[in-house]
Design a protein around this motif. Sequence first.
Motif, PDB file in Angstrom:
ATOM      1  N   GLY A   1       0.836  -1.192   0.000  1.00  0.00           N
ATOM      2  CA  GLY A   1       0.000   0.000   0.000  1.00  0.00           C
ATOM      3  C   GLY A   1       0.878   1.251   0.000  1.00  0.00           C
ATOM      4  O   GLY A   1       1.815   1.374  -0.801  1.00  0.00           O
ATOM      5  N   PRO A   2       0.604   2.184   0.917  1.00  0.00           N
ATOM      6  CA  PRO A   2       1.412   3.411   0.952  1.00  0.00           C
ATOM      7  C   PRO A   2       2.769   3.224   1.621  1.00  0.00           C
ATOM      8  O   PRO A   2       3.631   4.100   1.568  1.00  0.00           O
ATOM      9  N   PHE A   3       2.964   2.052   2.248  1.00  0.00           N
ATOM     10  CA  PHE A   3       4.223   1.804   2.950  1.00  0.00           C
ATOM     11  C   PHE A   3       5.241   1.191   2.000  1.00  0.00           C
ATOM     12  O   PHE A   3       4.944   0.240   1.275  1.00  0.00           O
ATOM     13  N   ALA A   4       6.457   1.765   1.995  1.00  0.00           N
ATOM     14  CA  ALA A   4       7.537   1.243   1.160  1.00  0.00           C
ATOM     15  C   ALA A   4       8.820   1.221   1.978  1.00  0.00           C
ATOM     16  O   ALA A   4       9.223   2.231   2.546  1.00  0.00           O
ATOM     17  N   LEU A   5       9.436   0.038   2.058  1.00  0.00           N
ATOM     18  CA  LEU A   5      10.723  -0.102   2.725  1.00  0.00           C
ATOM     19  C   LEU A   5      11.804  -0.131   1.656  1.00  0.00           C
ATOM     20  O   LEU A   5      11.854  -1.033   0.829  1.00  0.00           O
ATOM     21  N   ARG A   6      12.653   0.893   1.659  1.00  0.00           N
ATOM     22  CA  ARG A   6      13.697   1.028   0.656  1.00  0.00           C
ATOM     23  C   ARG A   6      15.028   0.510   1.183  1.00  0.00           C
ATOM     24  O   ARG A   6      15.294   0.552   2.379  1.00  0.00           O
ATOM     25  N   TRP A   7      15.847   0.038   0.246  1.00  0.00           N
ATOM     26  CA  TRP A   7      17.176  -0.413   0.609  1.00  0.00           C
ATOM     27  C   TRP A   7      17.961   0.703   1.295  1.00  0.00           C
ATOM     28  O   TRP A   7      18.772   0.440   2.180  1.00  0.00           O
ATOM     29  N   TYR A   8      17.738   1.932   0.877  1.00  0.00           N
ATOM     30  CA  TYR A   8      18.452   3.074   1.449  1.00  0.00           C
ATOM     31  C   TYR A   8      18.160   3.194   2.943  1.00  0.00           C
ATOM     32  O   TYR A   8      19.068   3.354   3.762  1.00  0.00           O
ATOM     33  N   ALA A   9      16.871   3.092   3.297  1.00  0.00           N
ATOM     34  CA  ALA A   9      16.488   3.156   4.708  1.00  0.00           C
ATOM     35  C   ALA A   9      16.987   1.930   5.459  1.00  0.00           C
ATOM     36  O   ALA A   9      17.461   2.030   6.601  1.00  0.00           O
ATOM     37  N   LEU A  10      16.902   0.759   4.817  1.00  0.00           N
ATOM     38  CA  LEU A  10      17.351  -0.472   5.468  1.00  0.00           C
ATOM     39  C   LEU A  10      18.851  -0.427   5.757  1.00  0.00           C
ATOM     40  O   LEU A  10      19.310  -0.926   6.794  1.00  0.00           O
ATOM     41  N   ALA A  11      19.619   0.204   4.878  1.00  0.00           N
ATOM     42  CA  ALA A  11      21.059   0.321   5.094  1.00  0.00           C
ATOM     43  C   ALA A  11      21.348   1.142   6.346  1.00  0.00           C
ATOM     44  O   ALA A  11      22.228   0.795   7.146  1.00  0.00           O
ATOM     45  N   TYR A  12      20.617   2.228   6.526  1.00  0.00           N
ATOM     46  CA  TYR A  12      20.808   3.051   7.724  1.00  0.00           C
ATOM     47  C   TYR A  12      20.408   2.275   8.981  1.00  0.00           C
ATOM     48  O   TYR A  12      21.101   2.326  10.002  1.00  0.00           O
TER      49      TYR A  12
ATOM     50  N   ALA B   1      32.902   2.130  15.546  1.00  0.00           N
ATOM     51  CA  ALA B   1      31.717   1.519  14.936  1.00  0.00           C
ATOM     52  C   ALA B   1      31.248   2.226  13.665  1.00  0.00           C
ATOM     53  O   ALA B   1      30.515   1.634  12.867  1.00  0.00           O
ATOM     54  N   ALA B   2      31.667   3.479  13.465  1.00  0.00           N
ATOM     55  CA  ALA B   2      31.176   4.255  12.325  1.00  0.00           C
ATOM     56  C   ALA B   2      31.417   3.580  10.970  1.00  0.00           C
ATOM     57  O   ALA B   2      30.559   3.674  10.079  1.00  0.00           O
ATOM     58  N   PRO B   3      32.565   2.900  10.751  1.00  0.00           N
ATOM     59  CA  PRO B   3      32.758   2.261   9.444  1.00  0.00           C
ATOM     60  C   PRO B   3      31.694   1.235   9.086  1.00  0.00           C
ATOM     61  O   PRO B   3      31.448   0.993   7.902  1.00  0.00           O
ATOM     62  N   ILE B   4      31.050   0.664  10.090  1.00  0.00           N
ATOM     63  CA  ILE B   4      29.972  -0.298   9.807  1.00  0.00           C
ATOM     64  C   ILE B   4      28.842   0.408   9.074  1.00  0.00           C
ATOM     65  O   ILE B   4      28.345  -0.068   8.042  1.00  0.00           O
ATOM     66  N   GLY B   5      28.419   1.551   9.602  1.00  0.00           N
ATOM     67  CA  GLY B   5      27.365   2.325   8.948  1.00  0.00           C
ATOM     68  C   GLY B   5      27.794   2.855   7.595  1.00  0.00           C
ATOM     69  O   GLY B   5      26.994   2.894   6.650  1.00  0.00           O
ATOM     70  N   LEU B   6      29.060   3.273   7.483  1.00  0.00           N
ATOM     71  CA  LEU B   6      29.560   3.779   6.210  1.00  0.00           C
ATOM     72  C   LEU B   6      29.509   2.696   5.133  1.00  0.00           C
ATOM     73  O   LEU B   6      29.149   2.966   3.978  1.00  0.00           O
ATOM     74  N   PHE B   7      29.855   1.480   5.503  1.00  0.00           N
ATOM     75  CA  PHE B   7      29.824   0.380   4.539  1.00  0.00           C
ATOM     76  C   PHE B   7      28.418   0.192   3.979  1.00  0.00           C
ATOM     77  O   PHE B   7      28.215   0.154   2.754  1.00  0.00           O
ATOM     78  N   PHE B   8      27.440   0.087   4.856  1.00  0.00           N
ATOM     79  CA  PHE B   8      26.070  -0.130   4.396  1.00  0.00           C
ATOM     80  C   PHE B   8      25.537   1.075   3.622  1.00  0.00           C
ATOM     81  O   PHE B   8      24.795   0.925   2.643  1.00  0.00           O
ATOM     82  N   GLY B   9      25.929   2.274   4.050  1.00  0.00           N
ATOM     83  CA  GLY B   9      25.479   3.469   3.341  1.00  0.00           C
ATOM     84  C   GLY B   9      25.992   3.514   1.912  1.00  0.00           C
ATOM     85  O   GLY B   9      25.250   3.883   0.982  1.00  0.00           O
ATOM     86  N   ARG B  10      27.261   3.140   1.707  1.00  0.00           N
ATOM     87  CA  ARG B  10      27.817   3.156   0.350  1.00  0.00           C
ATOM     88  C   ARG B  10      27.193   2.070  -0.519  1.00  0.00           C
ATOM     89  O   ARG B  10      27.005   2.266  -1.733  1.00  0.00           O
ATOM     90  N   ILE B  11      26.881   0.932   0.074  1.00  0.00           N
ATOM     91  CA  ILE B  11      26.190  -0.113  -0.697  1.00  0.00           C
ATOM     92  C   ILE B  11      24.818   0.402  -1.135  1.00  0.00           C
ATOM     93  O   ILE B  11      24.374   0.159  -2.269  1.00  0.00           O
TER      94      ILE B  11
END
Length: 276
Positions: free
Chosen positions: A19-30, A139-149
Amino acid sequence: MPLFVLPFPAIDPVLIEIGPFALRWYALAYIAGIILAWRYMRRLVLDDKLWGGASRPTPLDLDDFVVWGTLGIILGGRIGYVLVYNPAQYLAHPLEALQVWTGGMSFHGGFLGTVVAMFLFAHRRGLSILQLFDLAGTAAPIGLFFGRIANFINSELWGRPADVPWAVVFPNAGPDPRHPSQLYEAALEGILLFLVLRLLSHKFKMLQHPGFIAGAFSCGYGIARCIAEFYRLPDAQIGYLTGVLTMGMLLSVPMIAAGIALMVWAARRPAAGSAA
């Protein structure tokens, strides 16, 4: 032109849509980056061998901080992108500034936003701001990795035209094969930087010198980003500032300088807990 290029993988930016809900890879990466970084920091504070008997934030402190850190990342990252990378676009269409799910986040803005969140949280809890910086840095590189993917999946922030065998033809970047610079950044800012910081924290026990790991992260990220900028195409609305200099490089140089200064200062101080 290269004899062989890689087609862009057909990955829908929307993972699930109901419906109106959409889960994007971008949000999932964060989400994945924040959760894994939080769990990693909890493991670090529970490992007595890394701290040399020094007091440090508790797992409960980190449980509470994750909300502050998340707000700092998202608000700082978006505000930084809006103000630095594309102010004219958002001045003309201000409501688009709220559409975070479409992409457009500045690491340097998110970095400053997280720093502000850490200052406020450490002051509120009476914690060592340097130790909190160190934990976030590990821990920041973990988030950076997923963000770049996620940048790669979104087909954004692609690289300069290339003739290497692993060049990719991005669907919204014209017919030219390009460096998959998002994957370069995932490897440099994510995997390599994580391993370097892990070596410093576990092998050399540098968490016992508050501020050193934070400085190493700042310096390491700045160097990795400057290297990646040689392969990444600058934002069209900004372009090259002069010669090969890009906005990403310009914003990273102060991080390198501040990181080196902080490492030198922290290394010269007695190890935490050594006087006890």
